[in-house]
Design a protein around this motif. Structure first.
Motif, PDB file in Angstrom:
ATOM      1  N   GLY A  30     -18.132  -1.476  -8.623  1.00  0.00           N
ATOM      2  CA  GLY A  30     -16.943  -1.005  -9.346  1.00  0.00           C
ATOM      3  C   GLY A  30     -15.754  -1.898  -9.075  1.00  0.00           C
ATOM      4  O   GLY A  30     -15.859  -2.890  -8.349  1.00  0.00           O
ATOM      5  N   PRO A  31     -14.606  -1.570  -9.618  1.00  0.00           N
ATOM      6  CA  PRO A  31     -13.419  -2.407  -9.485  1.00  0.00           C
ATOM      7  C   PRO A  31     -12.887  -2.491  -8.063  1.00  0.00           C
ATOM      8  O   PRO A  31     -12.225  -3.454  -7.703  1.00  0.00           O
ATOM      9  CB  PRO A  31     -12.402  -1.751 -10.411  1.00  0.00           C
ATOM     10  CG  PRO A  31     -12.870  -0.362 -10.584  1.00  0.00           C
ATOM     11  CD  PRO A  31     -14.376  -0.402 -10.435  1.00  0.00           C
ATOM     12  N   ALA A  32     -13.147  -1.512  -7.234  1.00  0.00           N
ATOM     13  CA  ALA A  32     -12.605  -1.515  -5.878  1.00  0.00           C
ATOM     14  C   ALA A  32     -13.525  -2.239  -4.910  1.00  0.00           C
ATOM     15  O   ALA A  32     -13.146  -2.515  -3.778  1.00  0.00           O
ATOM     16  CB  ALA A  32     -12.391  -0.081  -5.398  1.00  0.00           C
ATOM     17  N   ALA A  33     -14.749  -2.534  -5.316  1.00  0.00           N
ATOM     18  CA  ALA A  33     -15.718  -3.139  -4.387  1.00  0.00           C
ATOM     19  C   ALA A  33     -15.541  -4.630  -4.267  1.00  0.00           C
ATOM     20  O   ALA A  33     -14.871  -5.262  -4.969  1.00  0.00           O
ATOM     21  CB  ALA A  33     -17.129  -2.838  -4.877  1.00  0.00           C
ATOM     22  N   ALA A  66     -17.082   2.900 -16.287  1.00  0.00           N
ATOM     23  CA  ALA A  66     -16.763   4.231 -15.773  1.00  0.00           C
ATOM     24  C   ALA A  66     -15.343   4.260 -15.221  1.00  0.00           C
ATOM     25  O   ALA A  66     -14.593   5.221 -15.445  1.00  0.00           O
ATOM     26  CB  ALA A  66     -17.765   4.637 -14.697  1.00  0.00           C
ATOM     27  N   ALA A  67     -14.953   3.201 -14.523  1.00  0.00           N
ATOM     28  CA  ALA A  67     -13.598   3.125 -13.974  1.00  0.00           C
ATOM     29  C   ALA A  67     -12.566   3.054 -15.093  1.00  0.00           C
ATOM     30  O   ALA A  67     -11.495   3.673 -15.010  1.00  0.00           O
ATOM     31  CB  ALA A  67     -13.463   1.914 -13.058  1.00  0.00           C
ATOM     32  N   GLN A 107      -9.174  -1.336 -22.571  1.00  0.00           N
ATOM     33  CA  GLN A 107     -10.453  -1.024 -21.945  1.00  0.00           C
ATOM     34  C   GLN A 107     -11.345  -2.272 -21.895  1.00  0.00           C
ATOM     35  O   GLN A 107     -11.918  -2.584 -20.857  1.00  0.00           O
ATOM     36  CB  GLN A 107     -11.159   0.094 -22.701  1.00  0.00           C
ATOM     37  CG  GLN A 107     -12.496   0.488 -22.087  1.00  0.00           C
ATOM     38  CD  GLN A 107     -13.205   1.536 -22.911  1.00  0.00           C
ATOM     39  OE1 GLN A 107     -13.154   1.503 -24.153  1.00  0.00           O
ATOM     40  NE2 GLN A 107     -13.856   2.470 -22.264  1.00  0.00           N
ATOM     41  N   ASN A 108     -11.422  -2.969 -23.012  1.00  0.00           N
ATOM     42  CA  ASN A 108     -12.261  -4.171 -23.075  1.00  0.00           C
ATOM     43  C   ASN A 108     -11.791  -5.216 -22.073  1.00  0.00           C
ATOM     44  O   ASN A 108     -12.599  -5.838 -21.384  1.00  0.00           O
ATOM     45  CB  ASN A 108     -12.268  -4.757 -24.482  1.00  0.00           C
ATOM     46  CG  ASN A 108     -12.972  -3.871 -25.470  1.00  0.00           C
ATOM     47  OD1 ASN A 108     -13.784  -3.030 -25.101  1.00  0.00           O
ATOM     48  ND2 ASN A 108     -12.674  -4.054 -26.743  1.00  0.00           N
ATOM     49  N   SER A 109     -10.487  -5.415 -21.987  1.00  0.00           N
ATOM     50  CA  SER A 109      -9.928  -6.394 -21.065  1.00  0.00           C
ATOM     51  C   SER A 109     -10.212  -6.002 -19.618  1.00  0.00           C
ATOM     52  O   SER A 109     -10.620  -6.836 -18.809  1.00  0.00           O
ATOM     53  CB  SER A 109      -8.424  -6.515 -21.297  1.00  0.00           C
ATOM     54  OG  SER A 109      -7.848  -7.402 -20.379  1.00  0.00           O
ATOM     55  N   PHE A 110     -10.001  -4.737 -19.299  1.00  0.00           N
ATOM     56  CA  PHE A 110     -10.238  -4.250 -17.943  1.00  0.00           C
ATOM     57  C   PHE A 110     -11.699  -4.433 -17.551  1.00  0.00           C
ATOM     58  O   PHE A 110     -12.007  -4.952 -16.476  1.00  0.00           O
ATOM     59  CB  PHE A 110      -9.855  -2.768 -17.839  1.00  0.00           C
ATOM     60  CG  PHE A 110     -10.168  -2.164 -16.498  1.00  0.00           C
ATOM     61  CD1 PHE A 110      -9.274  -2.283 -15.442  1.00  0.00           C
ATOM     62  CD2 PHE A 110     -11.360  -1.495 -16.275  1.00  0.00           C
ATOM     63  CE1 PHE A 110      -9.558  -1.736 -14.208  1.00  0.00           C
ATOM     64  CE2 PHE A 110     -11.659  -0.950 -15.034  1.00  0.00           C
ATOM     65  CZ  PHE A 110     -10.751  -1.071 -13.994  1.00  0.00           C
ATOM     66  N   VAL A 111     -12.614  -4.027 -18.431  1.00  0.00           N
ATOM     67  CA  VAL A 111     -14.047  -4.114 -18.136  1.00  0.00           C
ATOM     68  C   VAL A 111     -14.475  -5.571 -17.987  1.00  0.00           C
ATOM     69  O   VAL A 111     -15.221  -5.917 -17.068  1.00  0.00           O
ATOM     70  CB  VAL A 111     -14.884  -3.386 -19.211  1.00  0.00           C
ATOM     71  CG1 VAL A 111     -16.366  -3.663 -19.036  1.00  0.00           C
ATOM     72  CG2 VAL A 111     -14.621  -1.891 -19.161  1.00  0.00           C
ATOM     73  N   LYS A 112     -13.992  -6.422 -18.875  1.00  0.00           N
ATOM     74  CA  LYS A 112     -14.364  -7.840 -18.821  1.00  0.00           C
ATOM     75  C   LYS A 112     -13.925  -8.455 -17.490  1.00  0.00           C
ATOM     76  O   LYS A 112     -14.699  -9.141 -16.824  1.00  0.00           O
ATOM     77  CB  LYS A 112     -13.734  -8.588 -19.993  1.00  0.00           C
ATOM     78  CG  LYS A 112     -14.168 -10.021 -20.098  1.00  0.00           C
ATOM     79  CD  LYS A 112     -13.602 -10.660 -21.354  1.00  0.00           C
ATOM     80  CE  LYS A 112     -14.029 -12.100 -21.465  1.00  0.00           C
ATOM     81  NZ  LYS A 112     -13.522 -12.739 -22.687  1.00  0.00           N
TER      82      LYS A 112
END
Length: 81
Positions: free
Chosen positions: A78-81, A25-26, A37-42
């Motif tokens: 999420g990414p900020a947690a 989602a982020a 996107q794939n790199s960020f999610v991974k």
């Protein structure tokens, strides 16, 4: 052999749910696509899993309870947690 099959299924389920995760989602919110996107999610999910594993260990969870807790935590984190 059964443990290996269970681990393989768990890994598949984890990957299958990646598209539903807070990290995905982020990535969509950041308008990432393709390799970015794939790199960020991974990376996001790897970082979340590390945090969730630590939290589960601090709660003294083990076995199925730990695995379930980590899986839910990674999905919700999420990414900020």
């Amino acid at each position: 052999m059964k443990k290996l099959a269970v681990l393989a299924l768990a890994a598949f389920a984890f990957v299958a749910h990646a598209s539903d995760s807070a990290c995905m989602a982020a990535a969509k919110e950041k308008k990432l696509s393709g390799a970015a996107q794939n790199s960020f999610v991974k990376k996001c999910e790897k970082d979340a899993k590390a945090k969730c594993e630590t939290a589960a260990t601090e709660k003294k969870l083990a076995g199925a309870a730990k695995n379930s807790n980590v899986k839910k935590c990674v999905h919700d984190t999420g990414p900020a947690a």
